[in-house]
Design a protein around this motif. Structure first.
Motif, PDB file in Angstrom:
ATOM      1  N   ASP A 804      19.878 -19.937  -5.424  1.00 51.22           N
ATOM      2  CA  ASP A 804      18.684 -19.884  -4.747  1.00 51.22           C
ATOM      3  C   ASP A 804      18.295 -18.144  -4.281  1.00 51.22           C
ATOM      4  O   ASP A 804      19.197 -17.564  -3.948  1.00 51.22           O
ATOM      5  CB  ASP A 804      18.564 -20.472  -3.263  1.00 51.22           C
ATOM      6  CG  ASP A 804      18.826 -22.074  -3.613  1.00 51.22           C
ATOM      7  OD1 ASP A 804      18.578 -22.490  -4.729  1.00 51.22           O
ATOM      8  OD2 ASP A 804      19.307 -22.622  -2.626  1.00 51.22           O
ATOM      9  N   LYS A 805      17.190 -17.854  -4.586  1.00 48.47           N
ATOM     10  CA  LYS A 805      16.752 -16.517  -4.258  1.00 48.47           C
ATOM     11  C   LYS A 805      16.202 -16.388  -2.619  1.00 48.47           C
ATOM     12  O   LYS A 805      15.731 -17.327  -2.071  1.00 48.47           O
ATOM     13  CB  LYS A 805      15.562 -16.235  -4.978  1.00 48.47           C
ATOM     14  CG  LYS A 805      15.054 -14.709  -4.852  1.00 48.47           C
ATOM     15  CD  LYS A 805      13.971 -14.446  -5.837  1.00 48.47           C
ATOM     16  CE  LYS A 805      12.404 -15.065  -5.311  1.00 48.47           C
ATOM     17  NZ  LYS A 805      11.620 -14.518  -6.254  1.00 48.47           N
ATOM     18  N   HIS A 806      16.832 -15.461  -2.231  1.00 44.26           N
ATOM     19  CA  HIS A 806      16.314 -14.929  -0.804  1.00 44.26           C
ATOM     20  C   HIS A 806      15.756 -13.775  -0.685  1.00 44.26           C
ATOM     21  O   HIS A 806      16.022 -12.856  -1.773  1.00 44.26           O
ATOM     22  CB  HIS A 806      17.559 -14.817   0.245  1.00 44.26           C
ATOM     23  CG  HIS A 806      18.635 -15.959   0.044  1.00 44.26           C
ATOM     24  ND1 HIS A 806      18.426 -17.062   0.990  1.00 44.26           N
ATOM     25  CD2 HIS A 806      19.833 -16.496  -0.878  1.00 44.26           C
ATOM     26  CE1 HIS A 806      19.379 -18.121   0.607  1.00 44.26           C
ATOM     27  NE2 HIS A 806      20.061 -17.548  -0.433  1.00 44.26           N
ATOM     28  N   THR A 807      14.783 -13.431   0.152  1.00 40.23           N
ATOM     29  CA  THR A 807      14.008 -12.224   0.147  1.00 40.23           C
ATOM     30  C   THR A 807      13.885 -11.805   1.626  1.00 40.23           C
ATOM     31  O   THR A 807      13.879 -12.602   2.810  1.00 40.23           O
ATOM     32  CB  THR A 807      12.433 -12.685  -0.199  1.00 40.23           C
ATOM     33  OG1 THR A 807      12.468 -12.975  -1.570  1.00 40.23           O
ATOM     34  CG2 THR A 807      11.620 -11.430  -0.093  1.00 40.23           C
ATOM     35  N   LEU A 808      14.131 -10.491   1.861  1.00 43.03           N
ATOM     36  CA  LEU A 808      13.820  -9.839   3.207  1.00 43.03           C
ATOM     37  C   LEU A 808      12.810  -8.672   2.991  1.00 43.03           C
ATOM     38  O   LEU A 808      12.951  -8.175   2.118  1.00 43.03           O
ATOM     39  CB  LEU A 808      15.306  -9.195   3.801  1.00 43.03           C
ATOM     40  CG  LEU A 808      16.279 -10.064   4.377  1.00 43.03           C
ATOM     41  CD1 LEU A 808      17.340  -9.145   4.962  1.00 43.03           C
ATOM     42  CD2 LEU A 808      15.276 -10.820   5.787  1.00 43.03           C
ATOM     43  N   THR A 809      11.928  -8.754   3.914  1.00 41.55           N
ATOM     44  CA  THR A 809      10.791  -7.848   3.923  1.00 41.55           C
ATOM     45  C   THR A 809      10.817  -6.639   5.064  1.00 41.55           C
ATOM     46  O   THR A 809      11.357  -6.943   6.043  1.00 41.55           O
ATOM     47  CB  THR A 809       9.472  -8.385   4.188  1.00 41.55           C
ATOM     48  OG1 THR A 809       9.333  -9.365   3.432  1.00 41.55           O
ATOM     49  CG2 THR A 809       8.155  -7.398   3.970  1.00 41.55           C
ATOM     50  N   TYR A 810      10.774  -5.427   4.629  1.00 38.93           N
ATOM     51  CA  TYR A 810      11.195  -4.368   5.538  1.00 38.93           C
ATOM     52  C   TYR A 810       9.822  -3.379   5.569  1.00 38.93           C
ATOM     53  O   TYR A 810       9.443  -2.591   4.648  1.00 38.93           O
ATOM     54  CB  TYR A 810      12.217  -3.269   4.842  1.00 38.93           C
ATOM     55  CG  TYR A 810      13.420  -4.090   4.863  1.00 38.93           C
ATOM     56  CD1 TYR A 810      14.473  -4.363   5.959  1.00 38.93           C
ATOM     57  CD2 TYR A 810      13.763  -4.903   3.728  1.00 38.93           C
ATOM     58  CE1 TYR A 810      15.582  -4.856   5.842  1.00 38.93           C
ATOM     59  CE2 TYR A 810      15.115  -5.508   3.553  1.00 38.93           C
ATOM     60  CZ  TYR A 810      15.889  -5.671   4.519  1.00 38.93           C
ATOM     61  OH  TYR A 810      16.905  -6.424   4.367  1.00 38.93           O
ATOM     62  N   PRO A 811       8.951  -3.518   6.312  1.00 36.29           N
ATOM     63  CA  PRO A 811       7.592  -2.872   6.554  1.00 36.29           C
ATOM     64  C   PRO A 811       7.853  -1.369   6.802  1.00 36.29           C
ATOM     65  O   PRO A 811       8.936  -0.894   7.258  1.00 36.29           O
ATOM     66  CB  PRO A 811       6.929  -3.672   7.955  1.00 36.29           C
ATOM     67  CG  PRO A 811       8.062  -4.026   8.648  1.00 36.29           C
ATOM     68  CD  PRO A 811       9.271  -4.244   7.746  1.00 36.29           C
ATOM     69  N   GLY A 812       6.760  -0.726   6.270  1.00 33.52           N
ATOM     70  CA  GLY A 812       6.980   0.831   6.458  1.00 33.52           C
ATOM     71  C   GLY A 812       7.579   1.526   5.259  1.00 33.52           C
ATOM     72  O   GLY A 812       7.850   0.983   4.301  1.00 33.52           O
ATOM     73  N   ASP A 813       7.427   2.929   5.359  1.00 30.74           N
ATOM     74  CA  ASP A 813       8.069   3.806   4.515  1.00 30.74           C
ATOM     75  C   ASP A 813       9.503   4.058   4.873  1.00 30.74           C
ATOM     76  O   ASP A 813       9.803   4.665   5.870  1.00 30.74           O
ATOM     77  CB  ASP A 813       7.248   5.069   4.540  1.00 30.74           C
ATOM     78  CG  ASP A 813       7.635   6.099   3.092  1.00 30.74           C
ATOM     79  OD1 ASP A 813       8.163   5.480   2.277  1.00 30.74           O
ATOM     80  OD2 ASP A 813       7.258   7.254   3.256  1.00 30.74           O
ATOM     81  N   ARG A 814      10.429   3.598   3.995  1.00 27.01           N
ATOM     82  CA  ARG A 814      11.834   3.754   4.373  1.00 27.01           C
ATOM     83  C   ARG A 814      12.662   3.913   2.770  1.00 27.01           C
ATOM     84  O   ARG A 814      11.999   3.492   1.897  1.00 27.01           O
ATOM     85  CB  ARG A 814      12.365   2.480   5.009  1.00 27.01           C
ATOM     86  CG  ARG A 814      12.093   1.117   4.437  1.00 27.01           C
ATOM     87  CD  ARG A 814      12.282   0.091   5.571  1.00 27.01           C
ATOM     88  NE  ARG A 814      13.655   0.057   6.094  1.00 27.01           N
ATOM     89  CZ  ARG A 814      14.115  -0.275   7.241  1.00 27.01           C
ATOM     90  NH1 ARG A 814      13.009  -0.860   7.942  1.00 27.01           N
ATOM     91  NH2 ARG A 814      15.166  -0.318   7.737  1.00 27.01           N
TER      92      ARG A 814
END
Length: 1121
Positions: A804-814
């Motif tokens: 199963d695919k998992h996703t994490l979102t990291y907002p902003g410029d990094r």
């Protein structure tokens, strides 16, 4: 009229009353003849609900002479007094229709007329509707047979009835038909299957139609669906089941709810998407019914346009276009106004209305039609016989408006309506208003001879005399004179002016009385130097204030003056402050067009003011009131002023909260907060939208729209624009607008992060780093970065699978992020992508990595399987995730008898990882132990699981004694003959009846008797004897075989009053036939409620007994158990 001061002052004040004031004055009806005026009437639609006792047809009117009433029904004269069943009211046009059960003959369209010798007033048409009990037609519905994967439509065709109509699909057991993307109900009540599956086969699809207004539920005969299974379902592209064709037109009325529906068939099941051509869907859009229904509440002209639904699956698409037109019922632009005119004058009556389509205007005089378009002109009215009631009726296909205008032609000498000899009191330095209300025709003429002059005196249009900054010399008798060509009239009034004095002895007496009454320092006030006395005085004053202070009384005598278009001066006399000074006044307004009856705050003024200049919006019909505020609270509002309508003007402001965004790459959406209706300042409000690219030498592009949104087409992707929005109406433009900067539509990012690397931090956490994407490749506002990862395999397994695919979102410029929650001893793969408001960009190259070994998960199963006196057998299952190479198990146990101390924890190290059973020996008898188990890898041991068990006593090895058989219905058994001090074990075993001697003997007897009967039959047959089987079957028919095919699902009896049919056998095997007490029709007289999913609320509430019925077909008599 003329208002006079005392003769000693030799000052007169002169003014006049115009005709509008004279018309609206409260005139004694016994003195002046008045045209009829409708004061109360029934609504335009009156529904005869069966549970109401009666239905009043209301018609009340006033006038002098008293009006006489008469009615028409369907355009013909109708006399309620000719029908003895109707209830009449004396001196009234109202009659009441009693609910005697036969109301159909009264159904029709009624109109009431109120007449006297001056004219006739009429009501709007009143439709009296008698609803019929809705019924489904009696019909036999053939079963529907389809192959699996084909579409199915189950038609409901509900009967007509009083809306709202609620439709539900259920089974015979009142179980709702589950609806989803594949199965759904349409607006017409039909049940649609985009593709039928074998599980859809049922014999009892029932459509129920509920009419809450008349508390009735009816149902249709059951429908049977048979889905034939097939080895492979033929896939196909979508086609629309509802609506048919490629396009359709939808017309609805402003304020209604727009409902657009698209139901498609196909396999795989199509998905529905909604669009509005050349515009984005409004924010008020709601998508319901699994995407198949688009709804917009309270539609207006901005919702006009072309909408499209698109049904798609992997094989293609199908579309339908809806041309939506929002129309409007009639609304008054200029409503005819009542007028009082003198004999010989010209009279002009205006009437105009707006709507879509444009309403037609019909003029009537005393209820009789005349010719005329938007106005009626009466030239040189000759005498009072020209007085009449004029009606203007504006109508289109969406409704009708009716207005009565009383046109009174008369000459009358002045009549002063204010009471003679009123006494007024005022305080020096304050304001006083004395009233002189006059009714006259023609208007009173002005006579400035000896009029009151001076800056402190003002005579208002309504005849009131206002004196500012009252002085002692103003005290005395005043006379108000009024005259016109027909005569004169006068009244007098007295004014008393009081001075402001501070009586020290009076206060001294109060204080002495207050203190002596409580026996506290009887003569302590005589010397102010006594500090204790001052404290007592302050305390008494505080107590007096607390007991006798209250909110201020409502201000009085509100007067509007200095009318200057969009400003007016409001003056008032403050009410009694009730021992707490007024700190401020709150001025409120109410307008008659947008929110009639709603009062809103306009401004606040200090409490020592008696007037205020009000800044107003244009083209608004205002009323004002105000209330005072003191330390106790806010007082009651004053009586409202007369209405004041401001002239129209250009807008004072432009829209605010301008938002610029792009949902598509080559478009720019501009939205703003529209001006509130009162801020329009006049009719015809529009917005000019101007835009151009920032830092580019080009002209402003301009568009004028009525809605509060605009879409700019064919823009470059994500470039800055300058936007400004200016309001205008028929009077002109608003102020110069401000410039707002925004960007055109975004597109997906075109590049992925480079140099993606993974650093393993521990067995469940890694650090991911990358190189940032250049802003030129972003094509929009940076949202951030996303990391997608999935598990390829456990390192114990050589075969790779895509987990199963998992996703994490990291907002902003990094350029780095942590990924937690990984499974130890596993191989993973991940990618990194950038995203903006449009969506995700392409993913980076996949990077594989491995997590180090960890401790195992706990054992999912751990049981005690065999317990003896000194041994216990334990069984378990290996951990689901070993998270490494399993090396064995750690088994621990300890004695935990019911004491505070527990035994020493014993440890057993099990080195074979394949072991799943272990026998613990040398345990103490009759003792309670707790066992712990932990799986282990090379890194360590995982979490432990535990179980408790008690070893058996010595008696378990003795001889077992067996009691006699015990009835299985008993819950206890008495064992006798036990020895004192001996430990026993008791168990229970089931006894097989087949092993009992009495049972074996009984079976032998039955077998012997059977053999004898067979021998007798064989002998009789050889002798030629025959059984008359046919005759016996005719005499005793098989009831069950005849009744089993009686398909009675979901049917009504002929009179629709019998219950649903069903069947059930009694426990004794007999059939009990009786009427059902649980019919849906029985609930028609109750106030049935429904949940949002249509389920009944309290569907059987209040019923003490449920009955089950069955109809048995046959020629024999029914037997009742």
């Amino acid at each position: 009229f003329v208002c006079c001061l005392p003769a000693a002052l030799d000052i007169l004040v002169v003014g006049h009353v115009n005709s509008k004031f004279a018309l609206t004055c409260p005139v004694p009806s016994s003195i002046i003849e008045q045209l009829p005026t409708i004061t109360e009437a029934s609504p335009s639609s009156l529904i005869a609900f069966p549970f109401d006792e009666s239905f009043p047809m209301t018609c009340e009117a006033k006038g002098n002479p008293k009006p006489e009433f008469w009615w028409t029904k369907n355009g013909e004269e109708f006399d309620p007094y000719q029908d003895p069943r109707l209830i009449k009211e004396k001196n009234s046009g109202t009659f009441v229709i009693p609910n005697t059960g036969n109301l159909t003959e009264y159904q029709g369209t009624y109109r009431c007329y109120a007449s006297n010798k001056l004219g006739t007033a009429i009501t709007e048409e009143i439709e009296f509707v008698v609803p019929h009990v809705p019924k489904f037609p009696k019909e036999k519905i053939d079963p529907i047979e389809v192959e699996e994967g084909q579409p199915v439509i189950l038609e409901c065709n509900p009967p007509k009835g009083i809306p709202p109509l609620q439709i539900y699909w259920m089974t015979i057991g009142l179980q709702h038909i589950e609806q989803d993307d594949r199965v759904s109900m349409g607006l017409n009540g039909d049940l649609f299957f985009s593709n039928a599956l074998e599980k859809d086969s049922h014999r009892d699809y029932c459509c129920f139609a509920a009419f809450p207004k008349i508390r009735t539920i009816v149902q249709k005969n059951a429908m049977s669906v048979i889905v034939k299974s097939t080895n492979s379902i033929m896939e196909r592209k979508p086609s629309l089941l509802m609506p048919s064709g490629v396009k359709s037109k939808t017309q609805l009325v402003k304020g209604d709810e727009l409902l657009l529906e698209c139901i498609a068939e196909g396999f795989p099941t199509p998905m529905i998407e909604w669009l509005k051509i050349d515009h984005r869907l409004p924010d008020r859009v709601t998508i319901e019914n699994h995407g198949k229904l688009l709804s917009i509440d309270q539609v207006d002209e901005d919702d006009n346009g072309k909408y499209m639904c698109k049904a798609t699956n992997i094989h293609g698409k199908a579309v339908h276009y809806f041309d939506v037109t929002v129309e409007e019922p009639p609304q008054w632009v200029s409503e005819p106004e009542s007028q009082l005119s003198m004999i010989g004058s010209d009279v002009l009556i205006n009437c105009s209305a707006t709507g879509t389509p444009q309403p037609t205007i019909q003029w009537m005089v005393n209820g009789k039609p005349i010719e005329g378009m938007f106005s009626v002109y009466l030239n040189k009215t000759s005498n009072s016989t020209d007085s009449a009631v004029y009606q203007c009726e504006a109508s289109n296909r969406h409704g009708t408006l009716l207005a009565n205008a009383n046109i009174m032609i008369m000459n009358l000498p002045p009549m002063i309506l204010t009471e003679e000899g009123l006494k007024y009191s005022a305080v020096e330095g304050k304001v006083i208003v004395m009233h002189c209300k006059v009714f006259s025709s023609p208007p009173s003429a002005e006579d400035s001879t000896g009029s009151v002059v001076g800056p402190r005196f003002t005579v208002h249009q309504n005849g009131s005399l206002e004196i500012y900054n009252v002085e002692k010399e103003d005290m005395g008798q005043y006379t108000c004179y009024t005259k016109n060509t027909e005569g004169t009239s006068a009244i007098t009034a007295l004014l008393d002016v009081k001075g402001i004095q501070l009586n020290k002895r009076h206060f001294h007496f109060l204080f002495n009385w207050s203190v002596s009454a409580s026996n506290v320092f009887p003569q302590s006030f005589s010397t102010p130097e006594d500090s204790m006395s001052l404290c007592v005085i302050k305390a008494m004053l505080l107590l007096w204030w607390w007991c006798f202070s209250d909110i201020p009384h409502a201000p009085e005598n509100l007067v509007l003056s200095e009318h200057k278009g969009r400003s007016v001066k409001l003056k008032w006399i403050p009410g009694e402050d009730h021992n707490s000074s007024t700190t401020e006044f709150i001025i409120e307004y109410e307008e008659s067009q947008w929110e009639p009856g709603t009062w809103r705050e306009l401004q606040r003024v200090p409490g020592n003011h008696g007037s205020a200049v009000l800044k107003l919006y244009g083209h608004v019909d205002y009323r004002f009131r105000l209330s005072g505020v003191n330390t106790v609270g806010r007082g009651r509002p004053s009586e409202p002023t007369e209405r004041y309508k401001t002239p129209p003007a250009a807008p004072d402001k432009n829209p605010e909260n301008i938002q610029i965004e792009g949902h598509l790459p080559h478009e720019m959406d501009i939205n703003w907060e529209p001006l509130s209706p009162i801020e329009h300042n006049g009719p015809g409000l529009e917005y000019k939208v101007s835009y151009k690219r920032q830092h580019v030498e080009e002209d402003w592009q301009e568009h004028v729209v009525k809605r509060h949104s605009f879409v700019v087409k064919d823009t470059p992707t994500f470039v800055p624009y300058e936007v400004r929005i200016q309001a205008r109406n028929h009077q002109g433009w608003g102020p110069e607008p401000k410039v707002v900067m925004g960007y055109s539509g975004e597109d997906f990012p075109s590049a992925a992060p480079d140099d993606v690397a993974v650093e393993v931090m521990n067995n469940s956490l890694v650090k991911v780093s990358w190189t940032r994407v250049h802003k030129d490749k972003l094509h929009g506002h940076l949202g951030g970065y996303r990391i997608n990862w999935w598990r390829l395999r456990s390192l114990l397994d050589s075969k790779k699978t895509h987990g199963d695919k998992h996703t994490l979102t990291y907002p902003g410029d990094r350029n780095h992020a942590m990924v937690p929650g990984l499974t130890p001893f596993s191989e993973y793969s991940l990618i990194v992508m950038i995203f903006n408001r449009r969506g995700n960009g392409p993913g980076s190259h996949a990077v594989n990595f491995k997590t180090p070994e960890g401790v195992p998960e706990k054992n999912p199963v751990f049981r005690v399987t065999d317990v003896q006196k000194h041994t216990v057998t334990l069984t378990w299952a290996p951990p689901l995730e070993a998270n490494g190479v399993l090396t064995g198990y750690l088994l621990e146990y300890q004695l935990i008898n019911d004491t505070e101390e527990v035994g020493v924890l014993q440890t057993v190290d099990i080195s074979n990882p394949d072991t799943t059973t272990w026998v613990l020996q040398n345990l103490e008898a009759i003792s309670r132990y707790k066992f712990y188990l932990r799986p282990c890898t090379r890194v360590g041991c995982g979490p432990r699981v535990s179980k408790e068990s008690t070893t058996t006593p010595e008696a378990r090895k003795g001889n077992w004694n067996i009691s006699e058989a015990v009835n299985s219905s008993k819950t206890f058994h008495v064992i006798e003959g036990l020895e004192l001090g001996t430990v026993y074990s008791v168990t229970r075993a089931k006894v097989r009846i087949s092993t009992q001697g009495w049972f074996i003997g009984l079976m032998c007897v039955v077998a012997l008797l059977t053999l004898m009967v067979l021998i007798a039959c064989f002998v009789n047959r050889n002798k030629g004897g025959k059984y008359s089987v046919k005759e016996k079957e005719d005499l005793h028919p098989d009831l069950e075989s005849q009744g089993i095919h009686d398909d009675t699902f979901c049917e009504y009896s002929d009179n629709d009053e019998k219950p649903l049919k069903g069947s059930q056998h009694s426990l004794s095997g007999q059939i009990k036939a009786e009427d059902s007490g649980d019919s849906l029709v029985d609930y028609g007289d109750e106030d049935i409620q429904f949940n949002e999913d249509g389920s009944f609320i309290g569907e059987y509430a209040g019923r003490k007994e449920k009955k089950v019925s069955m109809e048995v077909k046959g020629t024999t008599n029914q037997s009742t158990a």
